[in-house]
Enzyme design. Structure first.
Site, short mmCIF file in Angstrom:
data_model
loop_
_atom_site.label_atom_id
_atom_site.label_comp_id
_atom_site.label_asym_id
_atom_site.label_seq_id
_atom_site.Cartn_x
_atom_site.Cartn_y
_atom_site.Cartn_z
N ASN A 264 -4.16 8.07 3.49
CA ASN A 264 -4.20 8.53 2.09
C ASN A 264 -4.93 9.86 1.96
O ASN A 264 -6.01 10.04 2.52
CB ASN A 264 -4.93 7.50 1.23
CG ASN A 264 -4.55 6.09 1.57
OD1 ASN A 264 -3.38 5.74 1.48
ND2 ASN A 264 -5.50 5.30 2.01
N HIS A 296 -5.65 10.05 14.70
CA HIS A 296 -4.30 9.84 14.17
C HIS A 296 -4.25 10.06 12.65
O HIS A 296 -3.42 10.83 12.16
CB HIS A 296 -3.85 8.41 14.53
CG HIS A 296 -2.48 8.07 14.07
ND1 HIS A 296 -1.36 8.17 14.88
CD2 HIS A 296 -2.03 7.62 12.88
CE1 HIS A 296 -0.29 7.80 14.19
NE2 HIS A 296 -0.67 7.46 12.98
N GLU A 297 -5.15 9.40 11.93
CA GLU A 297 -5.11 9.53 10.46
C GLU A 297 -5.46 10.95 10.03
O GLU A 297 -4.88 11.49 9.09
CB GLU A 297 -6.05 8.51 9.79
CG GLU A 297 -5.83 7.06 10.19
CD GLU A 297 -4.39 6.59 10.17
OE1 GLU A 297 -3.60 7.09 9.35
OE2 GLU A 297 -4.04 5.72 11.00
N1 TRP Z 1 0.72 5.26 8.04
C1 TRP Z 1 -0.13 4.31 8.71
C2 TRP Z 1 -0.42 4.92 10.06
O1 TRP Z 1 0.33 4.89 10.96
C3 TRP Z 1 0.51 2.98 8.88
C4 TRP Z 1 0.12 1.93 7.93
C5 TRP Z 1 -1.12 1.58 7.56
C6 TRP Z 1 0.96 0.99 7.28
N2 TRP Z 1 -1.09 0.50 6.74
C7 TRP Z 1 0.16 0.13 6.55
C8 TRP Z 1 2.30 0.80 7.26
C9 TRP Z 1 0.69 -0.93 5.81
C10 TRP Z 1 2.85 -0.23 6.52
C11 TRP Z 1 2.04 -1.07 5.79
O2 TRP Z 1 -1.37 5.56 10.25
ZN ZN Z 2 0.50 7.01 11.42
#
Ligand code: TRP
Ligand code: ZN
Length: 868
Positions: A264, A296-297
């Protein structure tokens, strides 16, 4: 099933009828009745006066259009249809939601005492009616109102712009995010935390406040996450030239989270597993996992947030690329070889298995029922391999030019995988036309290689043929563009330059046809080929190496990955032959040349300890299972264990010498120290199968001054079923029973316990005070470990393992379908087992299928598996 869930197809993509440019949110937070007011500025994009908004499990309170109460709407299944709308308008929607009842952990929910959100992929529609699709980008302001003493911290995306006090002990904070974003990147947190603060000055001089929020009392477990964040920010500037773009970066650790972490904008929410660490509570692999996930984030801020996905079929656009970036980050900071080995293990094990399963899909899926089911090893890990292949084909410079062009073209927008490949192609001039097939073709290609040496002509040729078996959802396969990295050696171990027609040939051969021959000139002796170096493509390699050639490569290959891979291929030969032997009632046997080759590895004073540890690790039961169409669970387990016992007894002196010499007086978490612990604990895992095992393991547990050594001792006691096992496990549980996260290591060992009565123990463990099926980490540790990493007991002929899985899945289907859906994967592969087991597993799947409240998540997987 109330209604049969409908699939969506990639080919049906339709741009939105309207867009929302600004969204002003107000949350009046209460445990059971939170009121959400959403004020949207809406604009028509084509002539269409009906607007369909997404919404799930919402109580609609009111609808207003341009200040007028609006009655032209219909509440549909999963949607709100507004009609007779003007061209552009202000829309106010008020909804009521129940965060405390939200056990699915999607949308707004409570984790411990805090409110938090998870909106990817389609969770925002559980907060308010909205255009919940990634190609609608709006500027958000968010006002959060809550009780001040219980929720002193009120957080959302962007910058804090205003705050105030209200009557009745409540207060509010307003946030503003200047970067337009899709709804899946929205976040809100309200709670009481300890905060670790630091700051980072970007290369252009922007000061960024860094804040990590953890549960009260956990501040001493946050510093490693902070260091990892600062390292990530620096690395992205140095390697990719990318800088952070807000004045504040916040990370909140929560205990209830379905995945690893979420990117986010400006407010990452993390599973506490990927934040909290100190030497008492975390292992070295926890430390490395935190570094990778924080990276990664953070890297998503550019690859995901600044450029997002047009639609969810394009998920690998951000995930494959961001996994590639986090892998490179870990490799630049630590050991490149060890990182590559571990990434390749994931591809060859679980990803290849997924490719061969009823859930097989290309990295860009064509058809989806539940998007949450496509956050897969294929989209993430194979997706990263596809990016890595482009990196191999273009080189670092060409690849970075491609990245630059990609951002020039698409910054601030929602893009497609095609956009990314085009940018790479246009910036480098490399033709990626055929390469694009990697995005649409599923399954694992096999590369079969044959070599021929012509002593008279001094030519050496490699004939390469490729084929991909049909997969569940795709029968026809075409030839892919496969970068095939090779090197040739003389018997003395020197590199033979690759030449053809008086020109140098690049090490990376372009395999593009079903069958192709590559000829090299000036080869003065019969060479030993090193093939698919660095695992230059996610394929299965077939080449008939002799033992002597593999042992030669284990020593002489110039690159560490290739040496490791030769060792794995040598082991693979004897695992296969012994599985066949065991099936015919023979004993497990290993040639002394193999034992001596591994002895040589252990005795080497040139190799890094961390690398030796990888060389000594056998392929997992799961990886070996992937080599067979029909899996003989027990024969594979027998062989893997016998090889371990044999190597342990033959190399006992070498293991013992290493074990004692690698002892470190003080604990530190730098890479050399991690490497030494890794090798020492690998030695212990072998020594556990010798006479001295019980005494060594017990002593290590008692002397340990860090969690890595503690867990390694327990794990060794567990696998080898040592006498001390019960006492160590009891001591650990006694010490840590108040801390679920630390207990997860213990739960996982209970789940993988090879003891015959393990299922009774697991059922008992479910009433341990630290266990709860409501917590995804606990569930994965105990139940997930049993289903995925205890093959012999899970696949017990009685069917009791399957039945247990079925019961748990039925329960999780109602409380948390996302977690249920991840847990079911081993059952989907039932066709790989004998008929009796197939029937037993199928019965469990049928029982699930007939449930009347079966969630979309399980529906999609169960029906796919059964229809094959
Ligand atoms: N975008 C997240 C990542 O890869 C993945 C993710 C986190 C996610 N929480 C989730 C995907 C809940 C589906 C549902 O870093
Ligand atoms: Zn990701």
């Amino acid at each position: 099933m109330a209604q049969t869930p409908q699939a969506k197809y990639r080919k049906d993509y339709l741009s939105p009828s309207h867009t929302i440019t600004d969204l002003d949110l107000t949350f009046d937070l209460h445990d059971n009745a939170t009121i959400v007011t959403a004020v949207s500025k809406v604009k028509q994009l084509r002539e269409e006066n009906t607007l369909v908004l997404d919404g799930e499990s919402l109580k609609l309170v009111s609808v207003t259009v341009n200040g007028e109460a609006w009655s032209h709407f219909k509440e549909l299944e999963g949607a709100l249809e507004l009609s007779q709308l003007p061209e552009s308008f202000d829309l106010v929607i008020v909804t009521e939601i129940d965060p405390e009842a939200n056990t699915a952990l999607e949308g707004l929910y409570k984790s411990g005492g805090a409110f938090c959100t998870q909106c990817e992929a389609e969770g925002f529609r559980r907060i308010t009616y909205y255009l919940d699709r990634p190609d609608v980008l709006a500027k958000y302001t968010t006002k959060v109102i809550a009780d001040k003493s219980t929720y002193p911290f009120l957080l959302s995306n962007g910058n804090r712009v205003a705050e105030g006090e209200l009557e009745g002990g409540r207060h509010w904070v307003q946030w503003q995010d200047p970067h337009p974003k899709p709804a899946y990147l929205f976040a809100l947190v309200a709670g009481d935390f300890d905060v670790l603060r630091d700051n980072y000055v970007t290369k252009s001089g922007r000061n960024v406040e860094l804040e990590i929020f953890v549960d009260k009392g956990n501040l001493d477990r946050a510093p490693h996450a902070m260091t990892s964040l600062i390292n990530s920010m620096k690395w992205d500037e140095e390697r990719f030239g990318l800088e952070y773009d807000l004045d504040i970066y916040m990370i909140v650790a929560v205990d209830f989270f379905n995945m690893g972490a979420m990117e986010n904008k400006g407010l990452n929410i993390f599973n506490s597993k990927y934040v909290l660490a100190n030497e008492k509570t975390a292992t070295d692999s926890d430390y490395l996992g935190i570094e990778a996930v924080i990276g990664h984030e953070y890297f998503h801020n550019w690859t995901g947030n600044r450029v997002t996905c047009r639609d969810w079929f394009q998920l690998s656009l951000k995930e494959g690329l961001t996994v590639f970036r986090d892998q490179e980050f870990s490799s630049d900071l630590g050991s490149r070889a060890v990182n590559r080995i571990n990434n390749v293990r994931i591809i060859r094990g679980p990803q290849f298995a997924e490719d061969a399963s009823p859930m097989s899909h290309p990295i860009r899926p064509e058809k989806v029922i539940e998007m949450n089911n496509f956050y897969t090893l294929t989209v993430y890990e194979k997706g990263s391999e596809v990016i890595r292949m482009m990196h191999t084909l273009l080189g670092e410079e060409g690849f970075q030019a491609g990245m630059k062009l990609y951002f020039e073209r698409h910054d601030g927008t929602a893009a497609t995988c095609e956009d990314f490949v085009s940018a790479m192609e246009d910036a480098s001039g490399v033709d990626l036309k055929q390469f694009r097939l990697w995005y649409s073709q599923s399954g694992t290609p096999t590369l079969s290689v044959q070599s021929q040496y012509d002593a008279e002509a001094k030519t050496y040729s490699l004939t390469v043929s490729q084929s991909t078996e049909p997969t569940h959802e795709q029968q026809e396969k075409q030839a892919l563009h496969i970068p095939f990295d090779v090197e040739l050696y003389t018997q003395a171990g020197d590199v033979i330059e690759l030449r053809r027609n008086d020109e140098r040939v690049h090490n990376v051969l372009d395999v593009t046809e079903a069958e192709q021959t590559f000829v090299f000139d000036n080869v003065s002796e019969k060479p030993v080929p090193s093939l698919l170096r660095e695992f230059s493509a996610p394929v299965k390699l077939e080449y008939d190496y002799s033992d002597e050639e593999l042992i030669f490569l284990m020593v002489h290959a110039r690159n560490e990955f290739a040496r490791w891979d030769a060792g794995q291929m040598l082991l693979a030969k004897y695992i296969r032959s012994n599985v066949a032997g065991v099936q015919q009632g023979r004993e497990v046997e290993l040639p002394s040349s193999l034992v001596d080759a591994f002895r040589g590895v252990l005795l080497s004073d040139k190799l890094e300890p961390a690398f030796i540890a990888e060389m000594m690790s056998l392929p997992s039961h799961n990886e070996v299972s992937g080599w067979y169409k029909q899996v003989d669970v027990d024969a594979i387990a027998t062989v893997l264990k016998a090889i371990k016992v044999k190597l342990a007894s033959e190399l006992e002196d070498e293991f013992a010498a290493l074990y004692h010499s690698l002892k470190q007086a003080d604990y530190s978490v730098d890479h050399p120290a991690i490497g030494k612990r890794s090798l020492r604990n690998t030695a212990l895992a072998f020594l556990a199968y010798t006479e001295q095992g019980n005494q060594l393991v017990e002593k290590q547990y008692n002397d340990a001054n860090n969690m890595t050594d503690t867990v390694a001792a327990m794990a060794a006691a567990n696998s080898a079923q040592l006498e001390c096992r019960e006492a160590l496990m009891a001591d650990y549980s006694n010490k840590w029973k108040h801390d679920g996260l630390v207990m997860d290591k213990w739960f996982a060992l209970q789940g993988t316990n090879p003891a015959e009565d393990v299922l009774d123990v697991i059922k008992e463990t479910m009433s341990h005070e630290a266990f709860s099926l409501k917590n995804p980490n606990r569930t994965r540790s105990l139940i997930g470990a049993f289903l995925n990493m205890n093959p012999v007991r899970f696949h017990a002929k009685t069917g009791e393992g399957y039945q247990f899985a079925g019961e748990i899945l039925q329960e999780l289907n109602s409380s948390n379908p996302q977690v249920a859906s991840r847990l079911i994967d081993p059952l989907l592969k039932f066709r790989k087992y004998d008929e009796q087991r197939q029937a037993l597993i199928k019965a469990e799947l049928e029982a699930l299928k007939s449930m009347d409240n079966l969630a979309k998540d399980l529906f999609e997987k169960v029906t796919k598996a059964l229809e094959a």
